[in-house]
Design an enzyme around this catalytic site. Structure first.
Site, short mmCIF file in Angstrom:
data_model
loop_
_atom_site.label_atom_id
_atom_site.label_comp_id
_atom_site.label_asym_id
_atom_site.label_seq_id
_atom_site.Cartn_x
_atom_site.Cartn_y
_atom_site.Cartn_z
N ASP A 108 0.85 -1.18 0.00
CA ASP A 108 0.00 0.00 0.00
C ASP A 108 0.89 1.23 0.00
OD1 ASP A 108 0.74 -0.74 2.71
OD2 ASP A 108 -0.58 0.86 3.42
N ASP A 139 8.90 3.00 -1.39
CA ASP A 139 8.14 2.70 -0.18
C ASP A 139 6.80 2.09 -0.54
OD1 ASP A 139 7.20 2.64 2.42
OD2 ASP A 139 6.69 4.77 2.48
N GLU A 173 -0.03 -0.84 5.88
CA GLU A 173 1.09 -0.30 6.66
C GLU A 173 0.98 1.21 6.81
OE1 GLU A 173 4.99 1.42 7.64
OE2 GLU A 173 3.82 1.74 5.81
#
Length: 490
Positions: A108, A139, A173
């Site tokens: 995510d 990320d 997350e």
């Protein structure tokens, strides 16, 4: 041919394959970045679900057994109920003679819109001057794919898998890993029972060029201090000067928490900070850290400290207190001569390893209630994320250090992270396994920013790093097993 020569030849074949398939690996990342798997915005939850399916299919294509674990749903502050994305639990290999390495990652991302200031479409991976720009590039979609690509390389070359693999991949997350800790607790005696090591690649190097291994992070204890004098706001002309004003009380209280040098004034707060040994202090000298570059990145004129060592010590090893805002005070343009009846100050303390968060909470409360005022005072701690610290002398870090030397030609910096990495502490506490953070992104990757990227070099060399790590941890683990068996016989 000696075993070392054979190992070097195998490594060379693996690296050649990875170099030859760069375009394929970047194409895969482009496909993943194109999915708007923003876990923050409710209307994009279906995209997160789609991303989880894509990741699960990719693992299944490796030959892994994949289980998409349903976590149920959660309720938003507005009352809306949304399904939580399933968490992927994957397994590949069951060789009893090989160590089992579990990889954690998330797919995510943070919200992103072109109009936020992006030079490119955030969901279209775009290469500019060797950098791959896109939301999730560093990320954390890039590192997750780099790990999968490393595993795929062994399969494609028909090489024996050096370790058994397990995967934990989530899709929440960025929204706090909702439901993950409960799942880890439930799987502690089953999925994690045969795991030897856990690797997380969800942070960055300290430098733009020099690789790093992360072995610790600060925690984050967030506090609300509410001061209330009555049931309604008052006119400053009719009440100013004769009452104990909540905002004045709050500002004075916040001012009493920290001095102008940044030293925290809460009694006992430094008691839990471990003493700094000379060996540790000296280790900071060799760390590559450009003070001027970091100052420019922060956009400030001057730091409190003038040396690299002092800056790093205060980022990683000492607690800090930051004041974030005041709720209830007038903040619109213009003047409103009102005395607010209730205000709430918001601040946080980044605590360091060996500090006890429950003790810290009591210390903050005791300090706050020393304030002499008839106003009603309420102190709460809505968030208390613990710090994390790993042992850099265990096999995980030794293997990673060797792998970095092989791929990048130099030893890594051993660094901590001044921010909070809840999953590292979560995995270590729940599973009681060795946990390591093995980043492949550079310091200037801009995670969460409008210029998020991962360089082509780091993405491809990071894939090689993971492959080399598989071989190194397998070798060290087997040597440890042989040694322990010999000692048992003797």
């Amino acid at each position: 041919m000696s075993s070392s020569s054979s190992s070097a030849l195998e490594m060379e074949i693996i690296f050649q394959y990875i170099d030859a398939h760069q375009s394929d690996f970047i194409k895969d990342l482009k496909e993943w970045v194109a999915v708007e798997s923003d876990s923050i915005q409710p209307h994009l939850r279906k995209e997160v679900m789609r991303m989880m399916t894509l990741a699960a299919d990719r693992l299944a294509a490796l030959g892994a057994t994949v289980n998409l674990v349903n976590l149920g749903s959660h309720q938003l502050p507005d009352g809306q109920v949304l399904p939580l994305p399933s968490v992927i639990l994957g397994e590949l290999g069951k060789d009893p003679q090989s160590p089992t390495v579990c990889f954690y990652g998330h797919v995510d991302v943070q919200p992103a819109k072109k109009e936020d200031g992006w030079n490119t479409d955030p969901y279209t991976l775009t290469e500019i001057d060797g950098n791959l720009y896109g939301r999730g590039a560093t990320d954390n979609k890039g590192p997750v794919l780099a790990w999968i690509n490393a595993v795929e390389t062994f399969r494609a070359l028909k090489l024996a898998m050096p370790v058994n693999f397990k995967f934990v991949i989530e899709g929440m997350e960025e929204a706090g890993s909702l439901g993950l800790e409960k799942l880890l607790e439930e799987e502690k005696q089953s999925f994690f029972s045969d795991v030897d090591y856990i690797v997380i690649s969800d942070n960055l190097w300290l430098s733009n060029k020099k690789p790093a291994l992360t072995y610790g992070s600060r925690g984050n204890a967030c506090f609300f201090v509410e001061v209330e004098c009555g049931s309604k706001d008052l006119h400053s002309g009719t009440s100013g000067g004769i009452i104990y004003e909540p905002l004045l009380d709050l500002i004075a209280l916040l001012d009493s928490l920290v001095d102008s040098t940044g030293h925290i004034l809460i009694p006992g707060i430094y008691d839990g900070v471990a003493a700094l040994m000379e060996e540790e202090r000296k280790s900071y000298e060799s760390i590559e850290f450009d003070l001027e570059e970091h100052r420019n990145n922060c956009g400030v004129k001057k730091f409190r400290y003038g040396t690299k060592e002092e800056i790093l010590l205060h980022l990683w090893r000492y607690p800090s207190l930051s004041i974030h805002g005041i709720e209830g005070a007038f903040h619109e343009p213009g003047i409103k001569t009102v005395i607010p009846a209730k205000v709430t100050g918001k601040f946080s303390i980044r605590q360091v390893p060996h500090m006890d968060t429950s003790v810290l909470k009591k210390q903050v409360r005791d300090k706050s209630f020393l304030w002499n005022s008839p106003n009603q005072l309420k102190v709460s701690m809505p968030l208390g994320a613990e710090p994390w610290l790993a042992d850099v002398n265990n096999l995980l870090y030794k293997a990673a250090r060797r792998a970095i030397k092989t791929v990048f030609g130099e030893d890594p910096d051993f660094i901590r992270d001044g921010s909070t990495i809840p999953v590292a502490r979560m995995f270590q506490t729940v599973t009681q396994k060795s946990v390591m953070m093995l980043p492949i992104g550079a310091a200037d990757d801009g995670e969460h920013s409008q210029k998020e990227k991962i360089s082509r070099h780091n993405y491809i060399e990071g894939t090689k790093l993971f492959a080399a790590f598989f071989l190194e941890i397998s070798k060290l683990h087997r040597n440890l097993y042989v040694t322990s068996q010999t000692e048992t016989i003797n």
